[in-house]
Design a protein around this motif. Structure first.
Motif, PDB file in Angstrom:
ATOM      1  N   PRO A  69     -83.180 138.235  17.162  1.00  0.00           N
ATOM      2  CA  PRO A  69     -83.354 137.392  15.907  1.00  0.00           C
ATOM      3  C   PRO A  69     -83.807 135.837  16.553  1.00  0.00           C
ATOM      4  O   PRO A  69     -84.539 135.117  15.881  1.00  0.00           O
ATOM      5  CB  PRO A  69     -81.920 137.354  15.463  1.00  0.00           C
ATOM      6  N   ASP A  70     -83.003 135.300  17.539  1.00  0.00           N
ATOM      7  CA  ASP A  70     -83.406 134.246  17.843  1.00  0.00           C
ATOM      8  C   ASP A  70     -84.666 134.024  18.611  1.00  0.00           C
ATOM      9  O   ASP A  70     -85.386 132.879  18.398  1.00  0.00           O
ATOM     10  CB  ASP A  70     -82.274 133.585  18.950  1.00  0.00           C
ATOM     11  N   VAL A  71     -85.480 134.905  19.129  1.00  0.00           N
ATOM     12  CA  VAL A  71     -86.783 134.852  19.685  1.00  0.00           C
ATOM     13  C   VAL A  71     -87.620 134.934  18.520  1.00  0.00           C
ATOM     14  O   VAL A  71     -88.525 134.405  18.295  1.00  0.00           O
ATOM     15  CB  VAL A  71     -86.775 136.291  20.665  1.00  0.00           C
ATOM     16  N   ALA A  72     -87.277 136.025  17.421  1.00  0.00           N
ATOM     17  CA  ALA A  72     -88.323 136.035  16.208  1.00  0.00           C
ATOM     18  C   ALA A  72     -88.460 135.005  15.358  1.00  0.00           C
ATOM     19  O   ALA A  72     -89.387 134.675  14.566  1.00  0.00           O
ATOM     20  CB  ALA A  72     -87.548 137.438  15.310  1.00  0.00           C
ATOM     21  N   GLU A  73     -87.437 133.992  15.407  1.00  0.00           N
ATOM     22  CA  GLU A  73     -87.423 132.689  14.679  1.00  0.00           C
ATOM     23  C   GLU A  73     -88.275 131.966  15.248  1.00  0.00           C
ATOM     24  O   GLU A  73     -89.233 131.186  14.562  1.00  0.00           O
ATOM     25  CB  GLU A  73     -86.053 131.982  14.783  1.00  0.00           C
ATOM     26  N   VAL A  74     -88.922 132.022  16.361  1.00  0.00           N
ATOM     27  CA  VAL A  74     -89.797 131.228  17.020  1.00  0.00           C
ATOM     28  C   VAL A  74     -91.291 131.563  16.579  1.00  0.00           C
ATOM     29  O   VAL A  74     -92.268 130.674  16.591  1.00  0.00           O
ATOM     30  CB  VAL A  74     -89.664 130.954  18.549  1.00  0.00           C
ATOM     31  N   PHE A  75     -91.448 133.081  16.522  1.00  0.00           N
ATOM     32  CA  PHE A  75     -92.748 133.438  16.130  1.00  0.00           C
ATOM     33  C   PHE A  75     -92.986 133.877  14.769  1.00  0.00           C
ATOM     34  O   PHE A  75     -92.335 134.701  14.404  1.00  0.00           O
ATOM     35  CB  PHE A  75     -93.127 134.790  17.220  1.00  0.00           C
TER      36      PHE A  75
ATOM     37  N   SER B  85     -99.082 135.724  17.179  1.00  0.00           N
ATOM     38  CA  SER B  85     -98.355 134.719  17.961  1.00  0.00           C
ATOM     39  C   SER B  85     -97.618 135.171  18.993  1.00  0.00           C
ATOM     40  O   SER B  85     -97.496 134.664  20.250  1.00  0.00           O
ATOM     41  CB  SER B  85     -97.642 133.748  17.297  1.00  0.00           C
ATOM     42  N   VAL B  86     -96.968 136.328  19.046  1.00  0.00           N
ATOM     43  CA  VAL B  86     -96.069 136.819  20.060  1.00  0.00           C
ATOM     44  C   VAL B  86     -97.087 137.421  21.172  1.00  0.00           C
ATOM     45  O   VAL B  86     -97.038 137.004  22.473  1.00  0.00           O
ATOM     46  CB  VAL B  86     -95.200 138.075  19.644  1.00  0.00           C
ATOM     47  N   ASN B  87     -97.961 138.244  20.811  1.00  0.00           N
ATOM     48  CA  ASN B  87     -99.149 138.767  21.702  1.00  0.00           C
ATOM     49  C   ASN B  87     -99.814 137.371  22.529  1.00  0.00           C
ATOM     50  O   ASN B  87    -100.155 137.541  23.768  1.00  0.00           O
ATOM     51  CB  ASN B  87    -100.084 139.732  20.990  1.00  0.00           C
ATOM     52  N   GLU B  88    -100.139 136.437  21.912  1.00  0.00           N
ATOM     53  CA  GLU B  88    -100.810 135.225  22.228  1.00  0.00           C
ATOM     54  C   GLU B  88    -100.037 134.628  23.546  1.00  0.00           C
ATOM     55  O   GLU B  88    -100.555 134.430  24.562  1.00  0.00           O
ATOM     56  CB  GLU B  88    -100.995 134.298  21.298  1.00  0.00           C
ATOM     57  N   MET B  89     -98.610 134.392  23.191  1.00  0.00           N
ATOM     58  CA  MET B  89     -97.955 133.898  24.257  1.00  0.00           C
ATOM     59  C   MET B  89     -97.703 134.675  25.248  1.00  0.00           C
ATOM     60  O   MET B  89     -97.429 134.320  26.538  1.00  0.00           O
ATOM     61  CB  MET B  89     -96.444 133.674  23.643  1.00  0.00           C
TER      62      MET B  89
ATOM     63  N   ARG C  43     -99.596 136.898  26.616  1.00  0.00           N
ATOM     64  CA  ARG C  43    -100.989 136.822  27.381  1.00  0.00           C
ATOM     65  C   ARG C  43    -101.003 135.696  28.406  1.00  0.00           C
ATOM     66  O   ARG C  43    -101.471 135.471  29.166  1.00  0.00           O
ATOM     67  CB  ARG C  43    -102.049 136.949  26.421  1.00  0.00           C
ATOM     68  N   PHE C  44    -100.452 134.462  27.657  1.00  0.00           N
ATOM     69  CA  PHE C  44    -100.386 133.189  28.298  1.00  0.00           C
ATOM     70  C   PHE C  44     -99.620 133.395  29.569  1.00  0.00           C
ATOM     71  O   PHE C  44     -99.812 133.196  30.595  1.00  0.00           O
ATOM     72  CB  PHE C  44    -100.103 131.930  27.276  1.00  0.00           C
ATOM     73  N   LEU C  45     -98.390 133.856  29.088  1.00  0.00           N
ATOM     74  CA  LEU C  45     -97.340 134.165  30.315  1.00  0.00           C
ATOM     75  C   LEU C  45     -97.982 135.170  31.510  1.00  0.00           C
ATOM     76  O   LEU C  45     -97.730 134.798  32.500  1.00  0.00           O
ATOM     77  CB  LEU C  45     -95.853 134.639  29.765  1.00  0.00           C
ATOM     78  N   ILE C  46     -98.572 136.324  31.175  1.00  0.00           N
ATOM     79  CA  ILE C  46     -99.392 137.203  32.002  1.00  0.00           C
ATOM     80  C   ILE C  46    -100.419 136.155  32.712  1.00  0.00           C
ATOM     81  O   ILE C  46    -100.476 136.578  34.107  1.00  0.00           O
ATOM     82  CB  ILE C  46    -100.053 138.300  31.526  1.00  0.00           C
ATOM     83  N   ARG C  47    -101.261 135.669  32.260  1.00  0.00           N
ATOM     84  CA  ARG C  47    -102.328 134.834  32.954  1.00  0.00           C
ATOM     85  C   ARG C  47    -101.521 133.708  33.823  1.00  0.00           C
ATOM     86  O   ARG C  47    -101.963 133.765  35.228  1.00  0.00           O
ATOM     87  CB  ARG C  47    -102.937 133.908  32.016  1.00  0.00           C
ATOM     88  N   ILE C  48    -100.484 132.960  33.598  1.00  0.00           N
ATOM     89  CA  ILE C  48     -99.842 132.049  34.368  1.00  0.00           C
ATOM     90  C   ILE C  48     -99.066 132.735  35.536  1.00  0.00           C
ATOM     91  O   ILE C  48     -99.363 132.327  36.809  1.00  0.00           O
ATOM     92  CB  ILE C  48     -98.744 131.385  33.623  1.00  0.00           C
TER      93      ILE C  48
END
Length: 80
Positions: free
Chosen positions: A42-48, A53-57, A59-64
């Motif tokens: 629930p605390d993570v779901a509140e952010v997205f 938006s979850v997939n975008e983030m 993918r960003f973490l994978i790239r970094i």
């Protein structure tokens, strides 16, 4: 008050008894027949706001992580 007859008169053959068919759910409760389902805490779901938006983030973490040569744990035991 008159009792309503729930049985329909039709010409359907007895071998085509449709009462045994299951009703397929529509909407978000529907089971997906393809792809992985991931549940967010629930605390993570509140952010997205949505799955995009979850997939975008992610993918960003994978790239970094690839740029920095970081390795993410692949099993649940390593995550603790």
């Amino acid at each position: 008050m008159k009792k309503v007859n729930t049985e329909m008169d039709d010409e359907l053959r007895p071998e085509y008894d449709l009462r045994s068919l299951r009703v397929r759910k529509l909407g978000p409760e529907r089971k997906s027949f393809g792809g992985a389902i991931v549940r967010l805490e629930p605390d993570v779901a509140e952010v997205f706001p949505n799955s995009e938006s979850v997939n975008e983030m992610l993918r960003f973490l994978i790239r970094i992580s690839r740029e920095k040569k970081l390795a993410f744990p692949t099993t649940g035991a390593d995550c603790q």
